[in-house]
Enzyme design. Structure first.
Site, PDB file in Angstrom:
ATOM      1  N   GLU A  28      -6.749  -8.423   8.437  1.00  0.00           N
ATOM      2  CA  GLU A  28      -7.693  -8.718   7.364  1.00  0.00           C
ATOM      3  C   GLU A  28      -8.590  -9.896   7.764  1.00  0.00           C
ATOM      4  O   GLU A  28      -8.399 -10.485   8.831  1.00  0.00           O
ATOM      5  CB  GLU A  28      -6.965  -8.975   6.050  1.00  0.00           C
ATOM      6  CG  GLU A  28      -5.826  -9.973   6.131  1.00  0.00           C
ATOM      7  CD  GLU A  28      -6.250 -11.383   5.831  1.00  0.00           C
ATOM      8  OE1 GLU A  28      -6.458 -11.712   4.669  1.00  0.00           O
ATOM      9  OE2 GLU A  28      -6.356 -12.188   6.780  1.00  0.00           O
ATOM     10  N   SER A 143      -0.634  -7.881  -8.054  1.00  0.00           N
ATOM     11  CA  SER A 143      -1.631  -7.745  -7.000  1.00  0.00           C
ATOM     12  C   SER A 143      -1.986  -6.279  -6.748  1.00  0.00           C
ATOM     13  O   SER A 143      -1.121  -5.400  -6.751  1.00  0.00           O
ATOM     14  CB  SER A 143      -1.104  -8.364  -5.705  1.00  0.00           C
ATOM     15  OG  SER A 143      -1.954  -8.065  -4.618  1.00  0.00           O
ATOM     16  N   LYS A 162       3.653 -13.697  -0.619  1.00  0.00           N
ATOM     17  CA  LYS A 162       3.188 -15.084  -0.681  1.00  0.00           C
ATOM     18  C   LYS A 162       4.106 -15.901  -1.585  1.00  0.00           C
ATOM     19  O   LYS A 162       4.688 -15.392  -2.547  1.00  0.00           O
ATOM     20  CB  LYS A 162       1.750 -15.142  -1.187  1.00  0.00           C
ATOM     21  CG  LYS A 162       0.735 -14.591  -0.192  1.00  0.00           C
ATOM     22  CD  LYS A 162      -0.676 -14.795  -0.706  1.00  0.00           C
ATOM     23  CE  LYS A 162      -1.710 -14.405   0.341  1.00  0.00           C
ATOM     24  NZ  LYS A 162      -1.763 -12.969   0.594  1.00  0.00           N
TER      25      LYS A 162
END
Length: 312
Positions: A28, A143, A162
């Site tokens: 990413e 998310s 995370k």
């Protein structure tokens, strides 16, 4: 699929590798813009590419550059992102509007999965995935990464979720969506900066060939979603989980009080935690980005070999 079309571009190196069945690892680009300070962000991104190449695979960093979704960003494009903090963070839902606007965008996990899936890349590496936030029972903050895992046949190599996320709820959501979570040589579900989140991986595999076979068979029987492979940060670079989670709760409360909302929440909390740890999280972030990139390249090689054996 052609290497270039109106809005989608695959670098020649990546296109050739895919056509020849060689291992490719998608990456990413939102972390290049927002994950680490300059020049550490640029150095880390380039070192990730080197780590992938050292294990025999081709890096394919994704991003939106001048209104085109790029798979296989050049060093010059990565440097542009690393030195332009105004490049926006782009999730899967943002891709169309950003492309239409003709600007740049740093792909998050969800957007990178869209790009990888369209290009036909089977392995994606990232430090930490998104997940279910603490207090999601009230906020419904889940998310988009978790939804995109169900839409693309891409194996994601990461160091867990995370640290600002609820690991137990994240694992529950992944189970509900039928996304396998397998720890490579680890029993515990990692926590990004920390070796363990305190939760267990549903399964553990210690051999990359066996792991590649598991992914291939997951798809062969008709499953169409992703496959999550977890492996923790090196212990010598890790932060104590209790310390990190306590800081996250504290900074989350401060962020909410300041009225920060939406996609700005995660970078705001991680930035605040980084300052509170005097930059230790930046070094941990760099460590886990390099380790997951290298492991993803090894795994992509095993997966490519598995495909060749199937065809033999």
């Amino acid at each position: 699929m052609s290497a270039r079309d109106e809005f989608f571009s695959v670098s020649e190196e990546v296109a050739d590798a895919l056509a020849e069945g060689r291992p490719v690892v998608a990456l990413e680009s939102s972390g290049v813009v927002q994950g680490l300070p300059h020049p550490l962000n640029l150095r880390t991104a380039l070192d990730m590419d080197k780590a992938v190449r050292a294990e025999g695979a081709v890096p394919a960093r994704t991003g939106i550059v001048s209104g085109r979704l790029v798979v296989g960003m050049s060093d010059e494009q990565v440097e542009l992102f690393a030195t332009t903090p105004t490049v926006p963070k782009v999730g899967a839902r943002d891709i169309g509007p950003v492309l239409a606007g003709g600007g740049h965008g740093g792909t998050t996990v969800s957007a990178a999965l869209v790009a990888a899936g369209r290009a036909g890349i089977e392995v994606f590496a990232v430090a930490g995935i998104g997940g279910v936030h603490f207090g999601a029972q009230r906020s419904l903050d889940v998310s988009a990464d978790l939804v995109e895992f169900t839409r693309h046949e891409v194996a994601v190599v990461c160091a867990g979720a995370k640290s600002l996320l609820d690991p137990a709820l994240t694992l529950e959501y992944l189970e509900t969506q039928g996304v396998p979570v397998v720890g490579y040589r680890c029993d515990d579900f990692p926590a990004y900066y920390s070796v363990s989140s305190g939760e267990r991986n549903p399964r553990r595999v210690d051999d990359l060939d066996e792991l590649a076979a598991a992914v291939r068979l997951h798809w062969a029987v008709g499953n169409t979603g992703g496959f999550l492979v977890t492996h923790p940060i090196h212990p010598e670079d890790a932060l104590p989980a209790d310390e990190v989670y306590a800081l996250v709760r504290e900074k989350q409360a401060e962020t909410e009080a300041a009225g920060v909302q939406g996609k700005d929440v995660t970078p705001a909390i991680l930035s605040a935690v980084g300052k509170a740890t005097s930059g230790r999280t930046s070094e941990a972030n760099r460590s886990v980005l390099l380790s997951t990139s290298a492991l993803a390249a090894e795994f992509a090689s095993a997966l490519a070999q598995s495909r060749l054996q199937e065809r033999a």
